[in-house]
Design an enzyme around this catalytic site. Sequence first.
Site, PDB file in Angstrom:
ATOM      1  N   GLY A  70      -1.827  -5.517   3.954  1.00 55.73           N
ATOM      2  CA  GLY A  70      -1.943  -4.471   3.046  1.00 55.73           C
ATOM      3  C   GLY A  70      -1.164  -4.989   1.912  1.00 55.73           C
ATOM      4  O   GLY A  70      -0.867  -6.208   1.700  1.00 55.73           O
ATOM      5  N   PHE A 118       2.252  -4.172   0.816  1.00 56.44           N
ATOM      6  CA  PHE A 118       3.424  -4.857   1.302  1.00 56.44           C
ATOM      7  C   PHE A 118       3.659  -5.095   2.800  1.00 56.44           C
ATOM      8  O   PHE A 118       4.785  -4.714   3.120  1.00 56.44           O
ATOM      9  CB  PHE A 118       4.378  -3.853   0.476  1.00 56.44           C
ATOM     10  N   ASP A 131      -6.743   8.126   1.012  1.00 62.63           N
ATOM     11  CA  ASP A 131      -6.940   6.675   0.777  1.00 62.63           C
ATOM     12  C   ASP A 131      -8.152   6.105   1.779  1.00 62.63           C
ATOM     13  O   ASP A 131      -8.128   4.932   2.098  1.00 62.63           O
ATOM     14  CB  ASP A 131      -5.740   5.689   0.668  1.00 62.63           C
TER      15      ASP A 131
HETATM   16  N1  LIG Z   1      -4.782  -1.394  14.427  1.00 61.85           N
HETATM   17  C1  LIG Z   1      -5.499  -2.577  13.617  1.00 61.85           C
HETATM   18  N2  LIG Z   1      -6.242  -3.299  14.489  1.00 61.85           N
HETATM   19  C2  LIG Z   1      -6.753  -4.521  13.805  1.00 61.85           C
HETATM   20  N3  LIG Z   1      -6.630  -4.612  12.441  1.00 61.85           N
HETATM   21  C3  LIG Z   1      -5.864  -4.204  11.652  1.00 61.85           C
HETATM   22  C4  LIG Z   1      -5.081  -2.843  12.424  1.00 61.85           C
HETATM   23  N4  LIG Z   1      -4.549  -2.221  11.343  1.00 61.85           N
HETATM   24  C5  LIG Z   1      -4.581  -3.033  10.239  1.00 61.85           C
HETATM   25  N5  LIG Z   1      -5.450  -3.926  10.426  1.00 61.85           N
HETATM   26  C6  LIG Z   1      -5.790  -4.840   9.213  1.00 61.85           C
HETATM   27  O1  LIG Z   1      -4.849  -4.943   8.208  1.00 61.85           O
HETATM   28  C7  LIG Z   1      -5.534  -4.626   7.226  1.00 61.85           C
HETATM   29  C8  LIG Z   1      -4.251  -3.922   6.440  1.00 61.85           C
HETATM   30  O2  LIG Z   1      -3.816  -2.939   7.260  1.00 61.85           O
HETATM   31  P1  LIG Z   1      -3.343  -1.595   6.390  1.00 61.85           P
HETATM   32  O3  LIG Z   1      -4.523  -0.908   5.558  1.00 61.85           O
HETATM   33  O4  LIG Z   1      -2.908  -0.482   7.323  1.00 61.85           O
HETATM   34  O5  LIG Z   1      -2.276  -1.948   5.376  1.00 61.85           O
HETATM   35  P2  LIG Z   1      -1.490  -1.343   4.158  1.00 61.85           P
HETATM   36  O6  LIG Z   1      -0.398  -2.221   3.999  1.00 61.85           O
HETATM   37  O7  LIG Z   1      -1.416   0.273   4.415  1.00 61.85           O
HETATM   38  O8  LIG Z   1      -2.664  -1.404   3.235  1.00 61.85           O
HETATM   39  P3  LIG Z   1      -2.695  -0.546   1.651  1.00 61.85           P
HETATM   40  O9  LIG Z   1      -1.560  -0.143   1.397  1.00 61.85           O
HETATM   41  O10 LIG Z   1      -2.965  -2.011   0.990  1.00 61.85           O
HETATM   42  O11 LIG Z   1      -3.976   0.097   1.867  1.00 61.85           O
HETATM   43  C9  LIG Z   1      -6.795  -3.582   7.519  1.00 61.85           C
HETATM   44  O12 LIG Z   1      -7.623  -3.552   6.411  1.00 61.85           O
HETATM   45  C10 LIG Z   1      -7.197  -4.330   8.789  1.00 61.85           C
HETATM   46  O13 LIG Z   1      -7.908  -5.336   8.349  1.00 61.85           O
END
Ligand SMILES: Nc1ncnc2c1ncn2[C@@H]1O[C@H](COP(=O)(O)OP(=O)(O)OP(=O)(O)O)[C@@H](O)[C@H]1O
Length: 522
Positions: free
Chosen positions: A246, A248, A367
């Site tokens: 993601g 960070f 989002d």
């Molecule tokens: N529970 C899960 N099972 C499988 N893959 C996951 C899971 N959670 C996240 N991922 C993978 O990791 C990626 C990044 O996760 P997430 O969107 O929660 O991160 P983030 O840091 O909040 O992202 P951003 O802030 O950039 O939107 C997801 O798009 C997915 O591909």
Amino acid sequence: MVSTTNSPASLQLQPHQAQLQQSPVPPASSTSSVTSLQKPQDALLPPPSTPFDAPLVNGDTTPPSTTTRPTAHKKPTFTTRLSRMFSQKDSNVESRESTPRSSIVEKVPEPTPEEGSDRPRPANPSRTSSKTERSGMRNGSKSEASKKEDGTPLPPRRFWVDENGEHQHMLKGVKRQEKLSDMVRDFLGGKKKAHHEDQPLSLMSNWVDQIKNERHRMASDQKGGPNSAVTLVEKYGKCQEIVGRGAFGIVRIAHKTDPADAKHEQLYAVKEFRRRPQEDAKKYSKRLNSEFCISSSLRHPNIIHTLDLLTDAKGDFCEVMEFCAGGDLYSLVLANGKLEVAEADCYFLQLMRGVEYIHEMGVAHRDLKPENLLLTTHGALKITDFGNGECFRMAWETEAHMTAGLCGSAPYIAPEEYTDKEFDPRAVDVWACGVIYMAMRTGRHLWRIAKRDDDEFYENYIRGRKSEEGYAPIETLHRARCRNVIYSILDPIASRRISAHQVLNSEWGKGIKVCRAGEEGL
Ligand SMILES: Nc1ncnc2c1ncn2[C@@H]1O[C@H](COP(=O)(O)OP(=O)(O)OP(=O)(O)O)[C@@H](O)[C@H]1O
């Protein structure tokens, strides 16, 4: 007859896409400068990207080109346009219905007098229906499609309809990631590059910088090694392969051996949060706690189940969630092009159920995008990433609070977010769902940004939805009831936009079949 397999990707344009290309896209100005880095799907892959994603800070009212959300820094600016993948066949033939003019979405709010002309468009009565088209896909068992006529094996199908009319999904996240890796290799090796570089709404645009960026990050990650906190390891097992990244933080799979049966492993997804630049410890912990508090209080088959929030040995917070082995919707669409009609509908309905549920709970996601929709291997869809989540109504309140400020990724941001006025955060979630549905059905974004002055595609949409012809990409959805709901979701007047509940209760929504996995969240 329509194939339901993972049809080989090609670079063919669909009619409306060709039409879209005729409209030159304005020079990448504001949108390109806020292009955001998408998440990688595993350690092997660079992050796939949507070309115009722009995560923006909640409450940030600056234009997208000057986004202040720190997370935007993870996502470099891209102007290079790369190719995209489309299914070779038009596998999305769907039923054409003749719907009377009066038959529009049930319970769609009536337009206000001044907006009377801009309402869900009536169906084209000349459309015909056919049984074959209505089926939308080839029926049959999984084994039936396992070999070609010459006996060579076909790639495994990701979606098919059983003889009893029920459909099934079979997603192999890893396989898809391999496919994406191949694509990346090809691009880096200079293959397939030129053909569709100039497709403005490609989901595949702007990869190269991301690839470089991702490689760099992977190299630095390897130095630190996996999370080694004792409590985390004890509770959930060792964090191993990376499944996503993601803004960070990275997401890894933790493998916990079943104490009762050493042969069995329980898998968890562990999202490691990194502190953003200029984020002090207090803000960091507040951000994570609010994400954790929101997500861990939600229980629904279409919402990711969040189990725990711990710190690792480095002091970074780690959120533990159920693991979704099917990857995310973004990778699915990117790897396969547009989805089958019934497949897209099934995911859409699950999405709407999840959204209806969180809205009932007083939470808006803010989002929603394909990257934040995770899939199990059997096709259950789960909304994740409540990092921008907003509680718009407390448990003791009856009225929703309005909100203000840009938040989310540019192609999915609702038009009212670009105004100074306060708006209902539920309506912006619903808007994003409409854009997501169209991405599933067409394999591309509808527009870069929902601002008339900044985006010709959006301008065309606003004009098209009022005209008899409608807006071409939406008109390719042959079912009138589907089109009407999509027009009602993508209503630029937020107060008139239909709610998640209304979508589910629309004629179209009620007719969508959800697979068993989707019903149960398995
Ligand atoms: N529970 C899960 N099972 C499988 N893959 C996951 C899971 N959670 C996240 N991922 C993978 O990791 C990626 C990044 O996760 P997430 O969107 O929660 O991160 P983030 O840091 O909040 O992202 P951003 O802030 O950039 O939107 C997801 O798009 C997915 O591909």
